[in-house]
Design a protein around this motif. Structure first.
Motif, PDB file in Angstrom:
ATOM      1  N   SER A   2       8.300  -2.719   5.762  1.00 47.15           N
ATOM      2  CA  SER A   2       8.868  -2.266   7.026  1.00 47.15           C
ATOM      3  C   SER A   2      10.072  -1.349   6.818  1.00 47.15           C
ATOM      4  O   SER A   2      10.493  -0.653   7.736  1.00 47.15           O
ATOM      5  CB  SER A   2       9.265  -3.459   7.887  1.00 47.15           C
ATOM      6  OG  SER A   2      10.276  -4.205   7.242  1.00 47.15           O
ATOM      7  N   MET A   3      10.613  -1.339   5.620  1.00 48.27           N
ATOM      8  CA  MET A   3      11.784  -0.514   5.318  1.00 48.27           C
ATOM      9  C   MET A   3      11.425   0.781   4.596  1.00 48.27           C
ATOM     10  O   MET A   3      12.305   1.493   4.134  1.00 48.27           O
ATOM     11  CB  MET A   3      12.763  -1.324   4.461  1.00 48.27           C
ATOM     12  CG  MET A   3      13.213  -2.635   5.071  1.00 48.27           C
ATOM     13  SD  MET A   3      14.275  -2.390   6.473  1.00 48.27           S
ATOM     14  CE  MET A   3      15.771  -1.936   5.663  1.00 48.27           C
ATOM     15  N   ILE A   4      10.146   1.087   4.501  1.00 51.35           N
ATOM     16  CA  ILE A   4       9.708   2.243   3.709  1.00 51.35           C
ATOM     17  C   ILE A   4      10.303   3.552   4.217  1.00 51.35           C
ATOM     18  O   ILE A   4      10.545   4.459   3.433  1.00 51.35           O
ATOM     19  CB  ILE A   4       8.161   2.318   3.647  1.00 51.35           C
ATOM     20  CG1 ILE A   4       7.716   3.260   2.523  1.00 51.35           C
ATOM     21  CG2 ILE A   4       7.571   2.737   4.965  1.00 51.35           C
ATOM     22  CD1 ILE A   4       7.997   2.764   1.157  1.00 51.35           C
ATOM     23  N   GLU A   5      10.581   3.639   5.503  1.00 61.47           N
ATOM     24  CA  GLU A   5      11.140   4.884   6.018  1.00 61.47           C
ATOM     25  C   GLU A   5      12.551   5.143   5.506  1.00 61.47           C
ATOM     26  O   GLU A   5      13.053   6.258   5.587  1.00 61.47           O
ATOM     27  CB  GLU A   5      11.106   4.898   7.543  1.00 61.47           C
ATOM     28  CG  GLU A   5      11.951   3.832   8.184  1.00 61.47           C
ATOM     29  CD  GLU A   5      11.710   3.730   9.681  1.00 61.47           C
ATOM     30  OE1 GLU A   5      12.700   3.790  10.418  1.00 61.47           O
ATOM     31  OE2 GLU A   5      10.549   3.601  10.083  1.00 61.47           O
ATOM     32  N   TYR A   6      13.188   4.125   4.940  1.00 62.14           N
ATOM     33  CA  TYR A   6      14.542   4.272   4.405  1.00 62.14           C
ATOM     34  C   TYR A   6      14.554   4.430   2.882  1.00 62.14           C
ATOM     35  O   TYR A   6      15.612   4.385   2.272  1.00 62.14           O
ATOM     36  CB  TYR A   6      15.395   3.057   4.791  1.00 62.14           C
ATOM     37  CG  TYR A   6      15.402   2.797   6.270  1.00 62.14           C
ATOM     38  CD1 TYR A   6      16.006   3.699   7.148  1.00 62.14           C
ATOM     39  CD2 TYR A   6      14.787   1.671   6.806  1.00 62.14           C
ATOM     40  CE1 TYR A   6      16.008   3.472   8.512  1.00 62.14           C
ATOM     41  CE2 TYR A   6      14.786   1.437   8.171  1.00 62.14           C
ATOM     42  CZ  TYR A   6      15.402   2.342   9.018  1.00 62.14           C
ATOM     43  OH  TYR A   6      15.392   2.119  10.368  1.00 62.14           O
ATOM     44  N   VAL A   7      13.394   4.618   2.287  1.00 61.41           N
ATOM     45  CA  VAL A   7      13.278   4.642   0.830  1.00 61.41           C
ATOM     46  C   VAL A   7      14.044   5.803   0.188  1.00 61.41           C
ATOM     47  O   VAL A   7      14.449   5.720  -0.975  1.00 61.41           O
ATOM     48  CB  VAL A   7      11.786   4.648   0.405  1.00 61.41           C
ATOM     49  CG1 VAL A   7      11.163   5.996   0.642  1.00 61.41           C
ATOM     50  CG2 VAL A   7      11.624   4.210  -1.022  1.00 61.41           C
ATOM     51  N   ARG A  48       5.511   5.912  -8.370  1.00 64.12           N
ATOM     52  CA  ARG A  48       5.372   4.596  -7.729  1.00 64.12           C
ATOM     53  C   ARG A  48       5.038   4.736  -6.247  1.00 64.12           C
ATOM     54  O   ARG A  48       4.180   4.028  -5.722  1.00 64.12           O
ATOM     55  CB  ARG A  48       6.674   3.806  -7.917  1.00 64.12           C
ATOM     56  CG  ARG A  48       6.709   2.463  -7.261  1.00 64.12           C
ATOM     57  CD  ARG A  48       5.879   1.465  -8.055  1.00 64.12           C
ATOM     58  NE  ARG A  48       5.738   0.228  -7.340  1.00 64.12           N
ATOM     59  CZ  ARG A  48       6.476  -0.836  -7.533  1.00 64.12           C
ATOM     60  NH1 ARG A  48       7.434  -0.820  -8.436  1.00 64.12           N
ATOM     61  NH2 ARG A  48       6.259  -1.925  -6.832  1.00 64.12           N
ATOM     62  N   LEU A  49       5.697   5.640  -5.567  1.00 60.65           N
ATOM     63  CA  LEU A  49       5.457   5.844  -4.143  1.00 60.65           C
ATOM     64  C   LEU A  49       4.032   6.332  -3.896  1.00 60.65           C
ATOM     65  O   LEU A  49       3.349   5.854  -2.983  1.00 60.65           O
ATOM     66  CB  LEU A  49       6.468   6.836  -3.571  1.00 60.65           C
ATOM     67  CG  LEU A  49       6.400   7.095  -2.072  1.00 60.65           C
ATOM     68  CD1 LEU A  49       6.632   5.813  -1.281  1.00 60.65           C
ATOM     69  CD2 LEU A  49       7.424   8.157  -1.675  1.00 60.65           C
ATOM     70  N   SER A  50       3.556   7.263  -4.715  1.00 60.38           N
ATOM     71  CA  SER A  50       2.192   7.755  -4.531  1.00 60.38           C
ATOM     72  C   SER A  50       1.176   6.640  -4.785  1.00 60.38           C
ATOM     73  O   SER A  50       0.164   6.547  -4.074  1.00 60.38           O
ATOM     74  CB  SER A  50       1.914   8.974  -5.412  1.00 60.38           C
ATOM     75  OG  SER A  50       2.078   8.672  -6.765  1.00 60.38           O
ATOM     76  N   TYR A  89       3.717   4.944   6.465  1.00 68.02           N
ATOM     77  CA  TYR A  89       4.243   5.954   5.547  1.00 68.02           C
ATOM     78  C   TYR A  89       4.453   7.324   6.197  1.00 68.02           C
ATOM     79  O   TYR A  89       4.742   8.291   5.509  1.00 68.02           O
ATOM     80  CB  TYR A  89       3.316   6.098   4.340  1.00 68.02           C
ATOM     81  CG  TYR A  89       3.305   4.872   3.461  1.00 68.02           C
ATOM     82  CD1 TYR A  89       4.340   4.628   2.574  1.00 68.02           C
ATOM     83  CD2 TYR A  89       2.271   3.948   3.530  1.00 68.02           C
ATOM     84  CE1 TYR A  89       4.346   3.500   1.778  1.00 68.02           C
ATOM     85  CE2 TYR A  89       2.267   2.822   2.729  1.00 68.02           C
ATOM     86  CZ  TYR A  89       3.303   2.604   1.857  1.00 68.02           C
ATOM     87  OH  TYR A  89       3.306   1.483   1.068  1.00 68.02           O
ATOM     88  N   MET A  90       4.303   7.410   7.495  1.00 66.95           N
ATOM     89  CA  MET A  90       4.402   8.707   8.172  1.00 66.95           C
ATOM     90  C   MET A  90       5.718   9.424   7.904  1.00 66.95           C
ATOM     91  O   MET A  90       5.739  10.619   7.636  1.00 66.95           O
ATOM     92  CB  MET A  90       4.222   8.545   9.682  1.00 66.95           C
ATOM     93  CG  MET A  90       2.785   8.464  10.114  1.00 66.95           C
ATOM     94  SD  MET A  90       2.633   8.233  11.882  1.00 66.95           S
ATOM     95  CE  MET A  90       3.062   9.845  12.478  1.00 66.95           C
ATOM     96  N   THR A  91       6.821   8.698   7.970  1.00 63.80           N
ATOM     97  CA  THR A  91       8.135   9.311   7.791  1.00 63.80           C
ATOM     98  C   THR A  91       8.275   9.919   6.403  1.00 63.80           C
ATOM     99  O   THR A  91       8.749  11.043   6.246  1.00 63.80           O
ATOM    100  CB  THR A  91       9.245   8.263   8.019  1.00 63.80           C
ATOM    101  OG1 THR A  91       9.047   7.661   9.290  1.00 63.80           O
ATOM    102  CG2 THR A  91      10.609   8.891   7.961  1.00 63.80           C
TER     103      THR A  91
END
Length: 191
Positions: A2-7, A48-50, A89-91
């Motif tokens: 849920s925090m992925i947009e702040y990565v 890692r993100l990909s 992952y849109m952001t």
């Protein structure tokens, strides 16, 4: 998740560290160390993100492809199948201009490059599996290709990926001689 947009926020710490190294401490070698750390950390971050994004979209495609009868039977037995969020992952996928040590980084482009490679590898794995099995596995092969196609479609809603049919033709070696591709040769070898 849920925090992925702040990565990307932690990466901004490198900007601060580099700024302090040059302006407050006035030490070029400290800045060089920060820059070296950024090069290493950012490459690992993108890799890692990909992987996380590819896994998410691949799982989402699998979930969509599950038959409704199977989903109903799972619900009756107490097992639940979750519909995965389309917007997780849109952001991150929309980031085209992220400032890192004075450079503008197009994260969307970097992820697109890696995800194109990952999709090609997934297609290659599906074809290799089919090549290693007999013709009774043709339905499993079709399912793998359909999962890859849907994964591509879902990712393409956010990114400008290479065309799936072109990727498939390239991996299947059917761009130059459509008749003598890997799948066709495997079928003929079984007959």
């Amino acid at each position: 998740p849920s925090m992925i947009e702040y990565v990307l926020y932690p990466l901004d710490l490198y900007n601060d560290a580099a700024g302090y190294a040059l302006t407050t401490f006035r030490k070029q070698h400290l800045y060089d160390e920060v820059e070296a750390e950024v090069d290493l950390a950012f490459d690992q971050f993108i890799a890692r993100l990909s992987n996380e994004i590819f896994t998410h979209y691949k799982t989402r495609a699998s979930s969509i492809l599950l038959s409704s009868k199977f989903k109903t039977e799972c619900a009756v037995t107490g097992h639940r199948t979750e519909e995965m969020s389309a917007h997780r992952y849109m952001t991150v996928l929309a980031q085209t201009s992220f400032q890192l040590l004075g450079r503008s980084v197009d994260i969307s482009r970097l992820l697109t490059q890696r995800l194109n490679v990952m999709l090609r590898k997934a297609i290659d794995i599906a074809i290799k599996r089919f090549e290693g099995k007999d013709l009774t596995q043709v339905r499993a092969f079709e399912d793998l290709i359909e999962n890859n196609r849907l994964t591509h479609k879902l990712l393409s809603e956010e990114l400008r990926l290479d065309d799936f049919d072109e990727m498939y033709a390239e991996i299947n070696r059917s761009t130059k001689q459509p008749i003598l591709n890997r799948v066709t040769l495997t079928v003929f070898a079984e007959l």
